[in-house]
Design a protein around this motif. Structure first.
Motif: not given
Length: 117
Positions: A48-58, A62-68, A77-84
């Motif tokens: 309770p009081g926390h937020q979490r989202e995980f979904f394929m945006h396009k 993919w988007i992971w959102h948790e507590d701000g 093609e050459n891998g998975v990249y992540k932006k925080v």
């Protein structure tokens, strides 16, 4: 067709288009919200009081959102990249890559079975 009828038909068309776009955008948001509601369950209960989202945006995004904190994953093609948040992209490797693949696979199975039967 008279000029006044042509003008009225054009006005009617222009009035319908934004409504159709608005309905389509609302439907897309509703689907993303429904998918995200399922996606957040993949990682256990949300306290309770926390937020979490995980979904394929396009496709391939993919988007992971948790507590701000937002993480955007891009499958390229050459891998998975992540932006925080606003930082640059970095390539995902090792255990983190395996966890992402497992989460994405579980998400797709869950969404397909519950929403897109």
């Amino acid at each position: 067709m008279s000029q006044s009828n042509l003008k009225q038909n054009l006005l009617n068309f222009l009035q319908r288009k934004p409504n159709a776009d608005a309905r389509r955008n609302a439907a897309e948001r509703d689907l993303i919200n429904a998918e995200s509601a399922l996606g957040r369950t993949l990682f256990g209960n949300v306290e309770p009081g926390h937020q979490r989202e995980f979904f394929m945006h396009k496709k391939n995004v993919w988007i992971w959102h948790e507590d701000g904190k937002t993480i955007r994953y891009e499958v390229r093609e050459n891998g998975v990249y992540k932006k925080v948040d606003e930082n640059g992209y970095r390539k995902v490797t090792g255990a983190e890559l395996e966890h992402f693949r497992a989460a994405a696979s579980a998400y797709l199975k869950l969404v397909k079975s519950r929403i897109y039967k």
